[in-house]
Motif scaffolding. Sequence first.
Motif, PDB file in Angstrom:
ATOM      1  N   GLU A  54      28.008  44.872  19.650  1.00 22.84           N
ATOM      2  CA  GLU A  54      27.730  46.183  20.230  1.00 22.84           C
ATOM      3  C   GLU A  54      29.036  46.961  20.295  1.00 22.84           C
ATOM      4  N   SER A  55      28.915  48.239  20.618  1.00 25.09           N
ATOM      5  CA  SER A  55      30.156  48.977  20.818  1.00 25.09           C
ATOM      6  C   SER A  55      30.842  48.417  22.059  1.00 25.09           C
ATOM      7  N   SER A  56      32.147  48.500  22.065  1.00 19.21           N
ATOM      8  CA  SER A  56      32.945  47.909  23.130  1.00 19.21           C
ATOM      9  C   SER A  56      32.542  48.467  24.491  1.00 19.21           C
ATOM     10  N   GLY A  57      32.422  47.599  25.457  1.00 18.42           N
ATOM     11  CA  GLY A  57      32.083  48.023  26.806  1.00 18.42           C
ATOM     12  C   GLY A  57      32.297  46.888  27.770  1.00 18.42           C
ATOM     13  N   GLY A  58      32.423  47.219  29.042  1.00 16.69           N
ATOM     14  CA  GLY A  58      32.618  46.180  30.034  1.00 16.69           C
ATOM     15  C   GLY A  58      32.642  46.731  31.439  1.00 16.69           C
ATOM     16  N   LEU A  59      32.932  45.840  32.381  1.00 15.19           N
ATOM     17  CA  LEU A  59      32.927  46.158  33.797  1.00 15.19           C
ATOM     18  C   LEU A  59      34.338  46.413  34.300  1.00 15.19           C
ATOM     19  N   VAL A  60      34.464  47.414  35.146  1.00 19.86           N
ATOM     20  CA  VAL A  60      35.737  47.719  35.792  1.00 19.86           C
ATOM     21  C   VAL A  60      35.459  48.028  37.258  1.00 19.86           C
ATOM     22  N   TYR A  61      36.467  47.778  38.094  1.00 22.80           N
ATOM     23  CA  TYR A  61      36.333  48.214  39.483  1.00 22.80           C
ATOM     24  C   TYR A  61      37.422  49.216  39.794  1.00 22.80           C
ATOM     25  N   HIS A  62      37.145  50.033  40.806  1.00 22.91           N
ATOM     26  CA  HIS A  62      38.089  51.081  41.210  1.00 22.91           C
ATOM     27  C   HIS A  62      38.281  51.021  42.713  1.00 22.91           C
ATOM     28  N   ASN A  63      39.524  51.012  43.142  1.00 22.17           N
ATOM     29  CA  ASN A  63      39.873  51.024  44.553  1.00 22.17           C
ATOM     30  C   ASN A  63      40.158  52.472  44.965  1.00 22.17           C
ATOM     31  N   PRO A  64      39.273  53.115  45.754  1.00 25.01           N
ATOM     32  CA  PRO A  64      39.442  54.530  46.093  1.00 25.01           C
ATOM     33  C   PRO A  64      40.316  54.800  47.323  1.00 25.01           C
ATOM     34  N   ILE A  65      41.132  53.839  47.742  1.00 24.90           N
ATOM     35  CA  ILE A  65      41.953  54.017  48.948  1.00 24.90           C
ATOM     36  C   ILE A  65      42.805  55.290  48.836  1.00 24.90           C
ATOM     37  N   GLY A  66      42.789  56.078  49.895  1.00 26.35           N
ATOM     38  CA  GLY A  66      43.592  57.299  49.941  1.00 26.35           C
ATOM     39  C   GLY A  66      42.942  58.514  49.303  1.00 26.35           C
ATOM     40  N   GLU A  67      41.802  58.335  48.655  1.00 27.19           N
ATOM     41  CA  GLU A  67      41.139  59.471  47.990  1.00 27.19           C
ATOM     42  C   GLU A  67      40.366  60.314  49.003  1.00 27.19           C
TER      43      GLU A  67
END
Length: 120
Positions: A54-67
Amino acid sequence: MNQQFKVPKEYIELLDQLFEIERKLETIQESNSIARNINKMKDVFENLNSNSGESSGGLVYHNPIGEAYNETRLDLEASIAGNSTENLFVTEVIKPIIRYRMGGSTLIIRKGVVVVESKN
C-alpha cells in the motif's frame, strides 16, 4: 480521508507507553541512548504499511502540551482547571493525540485527553 480505519487496541496501548517513556525521559540526564531507541520504535509505527504494497502510512502521536485550546478544537477532550475559561492552554497531557498518517492526509484515531488552564 473519510474511510473508517481500524487500529488494533494493542497499537494504541504501545503508543501510549512510548509517550509515557518519552515524558519520563525528559527528567533524566544522559538520556541520548534511550531517546534513540524510542525514535526507532516511533519510526516503526510511522511506517506500518511501507512493506505491505500500500502507499506508505502509519501511526503517530502528538503531545499538545503548551498549545492553545478552544471549544472548536476537535482533536482534544479537555478538563478545565481553575475558574477562567478564556485564553486556555494545555497544561497537562494525560493521553496524546494518535493519528493515522498516509501521504499528506491524517485521520484522528484517538483524541488527546488533556487538562487546560487560563494563562491570565
